[in-house]
Design a protein around this motif. Structure first.
Motif, PDB file in Angstrom:
ATOM      1  N   MET A  35       0.584  -1.066   0.082  1.00 31.71           N
ATOM      2  CA  MET A  35      -0.058  -0.184   0.037  1.00 31.71           C
ATOM      3  C   MET A  35       0.901   1.374  -0.054  1.00 31.71           C
ATOM      4  SD  MET A  35      -3.052  -1.137   2.620  1.00 31.71           S
ATOM      5  CE  MET A  35      -4.461  -0.159   2.089  1.00 31.71           C
ATOM      6  N   GLU A  36       0.421   2.367  -0.681  1.00 33.67           N
ATOM      7  CA  GLU A  36       1.067   3.565  -0.655  1.00 33.67           C
ATOM      8  C   GLU A  36       1.392   4.279   0.687  1.00 33.67           C
ATOM      9  OE1 GLU A  36       2.329   4.839  -3.707  1.00 33.67           O
ATOM     10  OE2 GLU A  36       1.708   2.758  -4.249  1.00 33.67           O
TER      11      GLU A  36
ATOM     12  N   TYR B 251       1.655   7.860   2.681  1.00 33.93           N
ATOM     13  CA  TYR B 251       0.647   8.770   2.787  1.00 33.93           C
ATOM     14  C   TYR B 251       1.419  10.243   2.372  1.00 33.93           C
ATOM     15  CZ  TYR B 251      -2.934   5.790   4.351  1.00 33.93           C
ATOM     16  OH  TYR B 251      -3.845   4.753   4.654  1.00 33.93           O
TER      17      TYR B 251
ATOM     18  N   GLU C  82       6.774   8.416   9.070  1.00 33.48           N
ATOM     19  CA  GLU C  82       6.483   8.654   7.559  1.00 33.48           C
ATOM     20  C   GLU C  82       7.079  10.215   7.281  1.00 33.48           C
ATOM     21  OE1 GLU C  82       2.196   8.660   7.676  1.00 33.48           O
ATOM     22  OE2 GLU C  82       2.230   6.552   7.561  1.00 33.48           O
TER      23      GLU C  82
END
Lengths: 535, 176
Positions: B1-2, B4, B24
């Motif tokens: 999944m990517e 954010y 992140e």
């Protein structure tokens, strides 16, 4: 006068696994297996005891995802079809085993249980089980606990109190809709507790919770009665703890009753010994096999060949184990009551699905314990947590320690190298939904509908089952697919809301995939301080 | 999944001995920091987590560094001490031990891994009904005989009980 109290507590839960969009789904069969082997036999047991006017007392939590599935109209014909396909399979198996009377007896027994389940579900309960559970609560035999919306593991959602609030609030709303009253107790998924939950539980009207033993043992002040009495949290919530001794006798893989060699072996479904010609309806073209529920072997030993299952011997053993359980509790309570200046209470929580699904003979054991406890009430009394609290017992004040009943006793089952990748998505999803739910926003009806669906998707993605399955291997792909799918829906919807371009077709499509929590209101994600929560 | 593409550092508790942190960093920030790195602004700095154990007043008391590979986005951190509150910083650690934090985590409290000593024989009994509580909220002597029973292990006391009692039983005998 009895000397102590025993509280049997069952926790019934399955993740939301009904797939309206699919004709056949193996995961949907989890529900049908549990209906056949656990939920219907449990109600049948209540009916028998009630007819014979044998008083009993039991606590039971039913998760909102399970409640939602039990209410789905589509489940009724699908479940009956599930039963019929297995009854047809029984006919074929009878023909195959006509020269083997012992095997024939096992097949007949399995088929009989399927027929009983069909009759109970269709004719006695008319496809509606929740009103029956409610009726037993209304009669006072059963105490139903609430459970968070999708069985979210709350200690790992702590970063956003709104996410915990949404789990608790939606769970309580589901309870009220199904059972017509407010819950007194809250079953914390996986017994997962952290002290920051307490203010929210209190503000939502919860009076008691159940913890794993070390949650109490490691409390802020040493519990003078150990796990044999609840403590009172600052917020006025009572915290009971699991009794380790009785837990071990039933739960332990090595020493527990369910592992006895005469009991039916769970892992040997006969489908794995049949070929395509013999069981084409249970074997997909890609080789995938669907369990039939027909299991012919006894546990026997860990390794080596398995003996054929002997139903009479297993039945007898289950009754013997029930008698042993009662005797052990009597001894435990007699001793404790001599040493304590207040009557002890033993809390014995188990997964409901242990009885019948995992442990085939479990319903026999459970019914025998309920019957036997009634006859032997001079030593202990069966009770429920709120019945115990209604006596207004004195309790030690303490703050329990964070804990769970998972391996290791803390968060490690739901946070490890196999599943830690889910948390950035869960946290980001909660943060974005909280931000968009702020009361300074004004939305059009389409955006509100999308936000409500986004709330459903976030709740569904938080189910503790997904990280648990990811860690334990079997069905890992399904858990991963489900998690990714809910997060993808959530992010797409939030994006559409932000840009005010809600795709109604897309929204309708994903609403149909998860027909759950019909009255959900996304505004429960509005930021709050614990003191501002209103019930 | 990517990813954010936003900036954050989150600290979570796995158990009383292990933390889990993930972070992140946006692409923009990564490029900016890489350029600073190339220009030698931070010399031969290395990415590192700084783990801070906190006193009750949230003042930092002790800290240690955990070096990271450039691509790492999460880390399990073993805790050598038994502090209860932690937070973490993510940043660049220079050869001169200067530290340049970029991200700051939330603060978390860890659970106890063993029971407390009773400390004092006094404890407070409470009732759910405050009206009753007011009349019975008194210090009361614990039932010592009960602990003796546990120590005797006349029942098969499970491991968790043994663990909980090992460190406390002698104290009980002295007091009893």
């Amino acid at each position: 006068m009895n000397q102590g109290n025993l509280c049997l507590l069952l926790h019934a839960h399955l993740p939301f696994v009904v797939h309206p969009e699919l004709e056949v789904s193996i995961e949907e069969h989890w529900l049908y297996e549990a209906l056949t082997e656990t939920y219907l036999p449990l109600l049948d047991c209540f009916d028998r005891l009630s007819t014979e006017e044998i008083p009993f007392s039991l606590a039971l939590s039913i998760s909102p995802t399970l409640m939602a599935m039990l209410k789905m109209p589509i489940v009724v014909p699908r479940y009956l079809r599930y039963l019929d396909s297995r009854l047809d399979f029984a006919d074929k198996e009878r023909i195959r085993s006509q020269d083997n009377p012992e095997l024939r007896q096992i097949i007949d027994l399995t088929a009989k249980r399927l027929q009983v389940a069909r009759s109970l579900y269709k004719d006695r309960y008319h496809g509606e089980l929740l009103p029956v559970f409610k009726s037993y609560q209304d009669k006072g035999s059963l105490e139903l606990l609430a459970c968070p919306a999708t069985h979210g593991y709350l200690p790992l959602l702590e970063l956003h109190p709104e996410a915990i609030y949404a789990q608790l609030k939606t769970g309580i709303d589901s309870y009220r809709t199904s059972f017509g009253r407010s819950p007194k107790g809250m079953w914390l998924p996986e017994c997962g507790f952290t002290p920051s939950l307490s203010p929210q539980l209190k503000d939502l009207g919860i009076e008691y919770i159940i913890l794993e033993s070390h949650g109490l043992i490691n409390a802020s002040s040493y519990p003078v009665y150990g796990t044999f009495r609840p403590v009172l949290l600052h917020e006025g919530i009572a915290a009971f703890a699991r009794d380790t001794e009785s837990g071990r006798q039933v739960w332990s893989a090595g020493e527990g009753y369910p592992g006895n060699p005469v009991y039916r072996e769970f892992h040997r479904d006969i489908i794995y010994e049949r070929n395509m010609d013999e069981a084409s309806e249970f074997i997909f073209e890609d080789g995938l096999r669907v369990p039939t529920g027909f299991k012919y072997y006894a546990i026997t030993s860990k390794d080596g060949p398995k003996n054929l299952y002997n139903p009479e011997a297993a039945h007898k053993k289950a009754l013997h184990h029930a008698e042993d359980f009662i005797y052990q509790r009597e001894q435990q309570i007699k001793y404790l009551s001599c040493k304590m200046d207040v009557p002890p209470v033993l809390i014995c929580p188990y997964d409901a699905e242990l009885f019948g699904h995992w442990w085939y003979e479990g319903p026999i054991w459970l019914e025998a314990v309920l019957r036997g406890s009634h006859l032997r009430a001079s030593v202990y009394q069966l009770t429920t947590p709120s019945a115990f609290l209604a006596r207004k017992p004195s309790m030690q004040g303490a703050v329990p320690s964070a804990s769970s009943w998972g391996k290791g006793g803390y968060n490690g089952v739901w946070l490890n190298e196999s599943n830690d990748w889910i948390y950035p998505h869960l946290h980001r999803g909660a943060e974005d939904l909280c931000r968009l739910s702020g009361n300074h926003h004004t939305y059009e009806p389409g955006q509100i509908r999308a936000l409500n669906q986004a709330a459903r998707e976030l709740l569904l993605s938080q189910s503790s089952d997904w990280p648990f399955i990811m860690k334990n291997g079997a069905m890992k792909e399904y858990a991963t697919m489900r998690f990714k799918s809910h997060i993808s829906h959530l992010n797409t919807l939030l994006c559409q809301v932000k840009e005010n371009r809600v795709d109604t077709g897309y929204l309708e499509k994903i609403e149909a995939l998860s027909p759950i929590f019909p009255n959900i209101d996304y505004r429960m994600y509005q930021s709050f301080g614990p003191a501002s929560i209103s019930n | 999944m990517e990813s954010y593409e936003k900036v954050r550092l989150v600290l979570m508790c796995r158990d009383p001995e292990w933390l889990f942190a993930y972070w992140e960093v946006s692409l923009k920030d990564q490029i900016k920091l890489s350029e600073a790195f190339k220009e030698g602004y931070l010399g031969n700095a290395t990415w590192a987590l700084r783990i801070l154990s906190l006193e009750p007043e949230n003042t930092s008391s002790k800290s240690f560094f955990v070096p990271l590979a450039y691509q790492e986005r999460s880390k399990y951190i073993y805790l050598p001490s038994e502090s209860r509150r932690y937070r973490v910083e993510y940043g660049l650690l220079g050869q001169d031990y200067s530290y340049h934090p970029l991200l700051f985590s939330n603060t978390i409290s860890l659970p106890r891994k063993k029971s407390l000593l009773p400390g004092s024989p006094a404890y407070v009994m409470k009732r759910m009904n405050p009206a009753i509580d007011a009349s019975t909220n008194t210090n009361k002597k614990p039932p010592w005989a009960f602990y003796t029973y546990l120590r005797d292990q006349e029942f098969a006391i499970t491991t968790s009980w043994d663990a909980a009692l090992t460190s406390t039983a002698e104290s009980y005998y002295v007091k009893g």
